[in-house]
Design a protein around this motif. Structure first.
Motif, PDB file in Angstrom:
ATOM      1  N   LYS A   1       0.832  -1.210   0.000  1.00  0.00           N
ATOM      2  CA  LYS A   1       0.000   0.000   0.000  1.00  0.00           C
ATOM      3  C   LYS A   1       0.864   1.257   0.000  1.00  0.00           C
ATOM      4  O   LYS A   1       0.616   2.196  -0.765  1.00  0.00           O
ATOM      5  N   GLU A   2       1.873   1.268   0.851  1.00  0.00           N
ATOM      6  CA  GLU A   2       2.726   2.462   0.961  1.00  0.00           C
ATOM      7  C   GLU A   2       3.514   2.721  -0.323  1.00  0.00           C
ATOM      8  O   GLU A   2       3.593   3.864  -0.799  1.00  0.00           O
ATOM      9  N   ARG A   3       4.109   1.665  -0.877  1.00  0.00           N
ATOM     10  CA  ARG A   3       4.995   1.843  -2.038  1.00  0.00           C
ATOM     11  C   ARG A   3       4.251   2.017  -3.353  1.00  0.00           C
ATOM     12  O   ARG A   3       4.709   2.755  -4.240  1.00  0.00           O
TER      13      ARG A   3
ATOM     14  N   ASP B   1      -0.646   3.908  -2.516  1.00  0.00           N
ATOM     15  CA  ASP B   1      -0.710   5.307  -2.101  1.00  0.00           C
ATOM     16  C   ASP B   1       0.024   6.234  -3.059  1.00  0.00           C
ATOM     17  O   ASP B   1      -0.263   7.439  -3.110  1.00  0.00           O
TER      18      ASP B   1
END
Length: 214
Positions: free
Chosen positions: A81-83, A86
């Protein structure tokens, strides 16, 4: 003592309504899926994260009581999700494939509060899976846990009685079985290719990066 048979007492559904399919322990493998069939949403729609024009699309079929699914969501999912999500590189959705009535109930509770609560609730339940899924009183544990998501006793019970939501959740599972041939959890479709089994972030990046041109 509350058993798993008791867990869906509010829905009036027998234990046999769930489909206890085994997790198939094997390396991730790819198989093409019919893209038009794959992208067809269930009755409640898909809850997408990431932009519609992302180069990479990931669809996950999971069960809320699947320990391998929970492990993926505790370890790989936050990094994915972060890399990628998002940052707008990947579009992702989680689809319901409950392996038992308790997992069906958990997905119903994730759906009843609207799309904005879907991922906060599924993340919470995956993170805390041992505290509710493998206890002697799973319904009581779910009710207590979901108070932080805004549920009261009345709204909790009303959700588990909602036959429309129940039917919608099981419709996604049944279509996954019949049309997409999903037979274990977790199963991922990455740009139409199927990968079966819990995936690490390294394993996912081996698939994602070539799609993104990285």
């Amino acid at each position: 003592m509350t058993t798993r048979r008791d867990a869906l007492k509010f829905t009036g559904l027998a234990l046999g309504a769930g489909l206890a399919l085994p997790y198939l322990a094997r390396s991730a493998w790819a198989q093409n899926a019919d893209l038009a069939a794959l992208m067809q949403p269930g009755p409640l729609g898909d809850v997408w994260l990431g932009p519609a024009d992302a180069k990479c699309t990931i669809i996950e079929y999971a069960s809320m009581t699947c320990s391998h699914c929970a492990a993926f969501h505790r370890t790989t999912w936050p990094v994915l999700k972060e890399r990628y999500i998002d940052t707008g590189k990947v579009r992702f959705t989680l689809r319901e494939f409950p392996l038992d009535p308790l997992a069906t109930a958990a997905f119903m509770l994730a759906r009843c509060q609207g799309d904005a609560k879907y991922y906060p609730i599924t993340d919470l339940l995956f993170d805390q899976q041992p505290a509710w899924a493998f206890t002697q009183k799973p319904v009581d544990a779910l009710e207590q846990m979901l108070r932080q998501a805004g549920y009261t006793k009345d709204t909790f019970e009303a959700c588990l009685k909602d036959q429309k939501v129940y039917g919608a959740v099981n419709s996604v599972k049944q279509r996954g079985l019949d049309v997409l041939k999903v037979d274990s959890t977790p199963t991922f479709f990455i740009n139409g290719e199927r990968y079966t089994g819990e995936m690490t972030i390294d394993g996912m990046e081996k698939v994602i990066k070539p799609i993104l041109g990285a």
